[in-house]
Write a protein that holds these residues in place. Structure first.
Motif, PDB file in Angstrom:
ATOM      1  N   PRO A  25       0.833  -1.199   0.000  1.00 50.73           N
ATOM      2  CA  PRO A  25       0.000   0.000   0.000  1.00 50.73           C
ATOM      3  C   PRO A  25       0.874   1.258   0.000  1.00 50.73           C
ATOM      4  N   GLN A  26       0.273   2.395  -0.206  1.00 47.16           N
ATOM      5  CA  GLN A  26       0.916   3.728  -0.162  1.00 47.16           C
ATOM      6  C   GLN A  26       1.752   4.019  -1.407  1.00 47.16           C
ATOM      7  N   LEU A  27       2.043   3.016  -2.232  1.00 48.17           N
ATOM      8  CA  LEU A  27       2.908   3.256  -3.398  1.00 48.17           C
ATOM      9  C   LEU A  27       2.137   3.968  -4.508  1.00 48.17           C
ATOM     10  N   ALA A  28       0.823   3.814  -4.520  1.00 48.45           N
ATOM     11  CA  ALA A  28      -0.017   4.506  -5.506  1.00 48.45           C
ATOM     12  C   ALA A  28      -1.129   5.230  -4.737  1.00 48.45           C
ATOM     13  N   PRO A  29      -0.853   6.486  -4.322  1.00 52.59           N
ATOM     14  CA  PRO A  29      -1.872   7.219  -3.550  1.00 52.59           C
ATOM     15  C   PRO A  29      -3.176   7.401  -4.326  1.00 52.59           C
ATOM     16  N   ALA A  30      -3.119   7.351  -5.683  1.00 46.73           N
ATOM     17  CA  ALA A  30      -4.346   7.537  -6.479  1.00 46.73           C
ATOM     18  C   ALA A  30      -5.175   6.256  -6.580  1.00 46.73           C
ATOM     19  N   ALA A  31      -4.698   5.165  -5.960  1.00 48.15           N
ATOM     20  CA  ALA A  31      -5.450   3.894  -5.996  1.00 48.15           C
ATOM     21  C   ALA A  31      -6.545   3.957  -4.937  1.00 48.15           C
ATOM     22  N   ARG A  32      -7.786   3.996  -5.407  1.00 54.10           N
ATOM     23  CA  ARG A  32      -8.883   4.205  -4.452  1.00 54.10           C
ATOM     24  C   ARG A  32      -9.883   3.054  -4.475  1.00 54.10           C
ATOM     25  N   GLN A 101      -2.370  -7.826   5.061  1.00 56.96           N
ATOM     26  CA  GLN A 101      -2.562  -6.640   5.906  1.00 56.96           C
ATOM     27  C   GLN A 101      -1.996  -5.433   5.187  1.00 56.96           C
ATOM     28  N   SER A 102      -2.743  -4.338   5.220  1.00 55.24           N
ATOM     29  CA  SER A 102      -2.302  -3.117   4.540  1.00 55.24           C
ATOM     30  C   SER A 102      -2.725  -1.904   5.352  1.00 55.24           C
ATOM     31  N   VAL A 103      -1.818  -0.926   5.427  1.00 59.62           N
ATOM     32  CA  VAL A 103      -2.171   0.379   6.005  1.00 59.62           C
ATOM     33  C   VAL A 103      -2.646   1.261   4.858  1.00 59.62           C
ATOM     34  N   VAL A 104      -3.862   1.776   4.953  1.00 59.49           N
ATOM     35  CA  VAL A 104      -4.402   2.589   3.862  1.00 59.49           C
ATOM     36  C   VAL A 104      -4.959   3.895   4.420  1.00 59.49           C
ATOM     37  N   LYS A 105      -5.110   4.878   3.535  1.00 58.63           N
ATOM     38  CA  LYS A 105      -5.596   6.192   3.974  1.00 58.63           C
ATOM     39  C   LYS A 105      -7.118   6.173   4.009  1.00 58.63           C
ATOM     40  N   LEU A 106      -7.645   6.732   5.084  1.00 57.04           N
ATOM     41  CA  LEU A 106      -9.098   6.803   5.245  1.00 57.04           C
ATOM     42  C   LEU A 106      -9.540   8.189   4.794  1.00 57.04           C
ATOM     43  N   ASP A 107     -10.224   8.261   3.644  1.00 54.13           N
ATOM     44  CA  ASP A 107     -10.577   9.564   3.068  1.00 54.13           C
ATOM     45  C   ASP A 107     -11.951  10.055   3.512  1.00 54.13           C
ATOM     46  N   LYS A 108     -12.892   9.137   3.674  1.00 55.24           N
ATOM     47  CA  LYS A 108     -14.267   9.553   3.986  1.00 55.24           C
ATOM     48  C   LYS A 108     -15.007   8.382   4.618  1.00 55.24           C
TER      49      LYS A 108
END
Ligand code: SAM
Length: 230
Positions: A25-32, A101-108
């Motif tokens: 994760p985190q390598l492609a911030p545009a991956a949603r 397991q992945s750490v991902v950004k929580l946008d909404k």
């Protein structure tokens, strides 16, 4: 008595096939993607307080690579696919119990739904649990990993003019940062490390509902050829 686990939700992801998904994760911030929770976790209560958190851990099943007989040694693609390591020294998808397991950004957050970015998960991935990322405990400043010491080196990504126009149009239609997503994923160089790419060989994958096709004019440069509705 055997233990059993059941998914708390399923991920709707930009990645419709495994090829070209970043290796972490985190390598492609545009991956949603959107995590859609199932009952009873879709009520909203289960997410109460999570708005105070920027990132979450997802624990999930590698549902497309589950195996009956776990391997003890694996050949990580990152090491060129020709060096084997103990499965527990790697983040390989073929592993006992098939748990990722992945750490991902929580946008909404909405009741029953989490909008996430920086994901490395396939569409339809069953998610077993969500945990808040706790920076003081989860980020170890003195940690090292001599197998994967740093993020993979990036390669250049160029576009045919026509492909860039296609990507812009499809991104507008999807309301997604499609050009960034393609560049971030392809810059990771998705081809297996042992395969020397010939310029005439075409590669492709599906992101959202579009088919992206590219080739390697040189071994360390990608040119995107077309981005069309799949
Ligand atoms: N960050 C996770 C971890 O460390 O457990 C995943 C690492 S694994 C090396 C990343 C790869 O898993 C991606 O490149 C993709 O090809 C694959 N993958 C993602 N979701 C999957 C799924 N549901 N089933 C099988 N493979 C999957």
């Amino acid at each position: 008595m055997p233990y059993s686990v059941s998914p708390i939700g399923f991920l709707r992801s930009c990645f419709k096939e495994k090829f070209a998904i970043p290796r972490q994760p985190q390598l492609a911030p545009a991956a949603r993607g959107v995590l859609e929770l199932v009952a009873p976790f879709d009520q909203g209560e289960a997410l109460d307080g999570l708005e105070q958190v920027s990132h979450v851990w997802l624990l999930f099943l590698f549902h497309q690579t589950l195996v009956a007989k776990p391997r003890l040694k694996v050949r990580p693609p990152r090491l060129g696919g020709n060096k084997s390591l103990g499965v527990f020294a790697t983040r390989a998808t073929h592993r006992p119990n098939g748990i990722g397991q992945s750490v991902v950004k929580l946008d909404k957050i909405e009741a029953g739904r989490l909008w996430l970015s920086g994901i490395d998960l396939l569409d339809g991935t069953p998610v077993l649990d969500i945990k808040p990322y706790v920076p003081y405990a989860d980020c170890v400043a003195t940690a090292h990993n001599h197998i994967a010491a740093s993020a993979p080196a990036l390669i250049a990504v160029d576009w045919l003019d026509t492909a860039l126009l296609q990507a812009r149009a499809q991104g507008l239609r999807l309301q997604e940062p499609l050009i960034e997503l393609i560049e971030q994923c392809l810059a990771q160089d998705p081809r297996p490390a042992y395969q020397l790419p010939q310029p005439e060989r075409r590669y492709g994958t599906r992101l959202w509902d579009v088919e992206v096709r590219w080739h390697y004019p040189e071994p360390s440069r990608i040119c995107v050829l077309e981005v069309l509705l799949a």
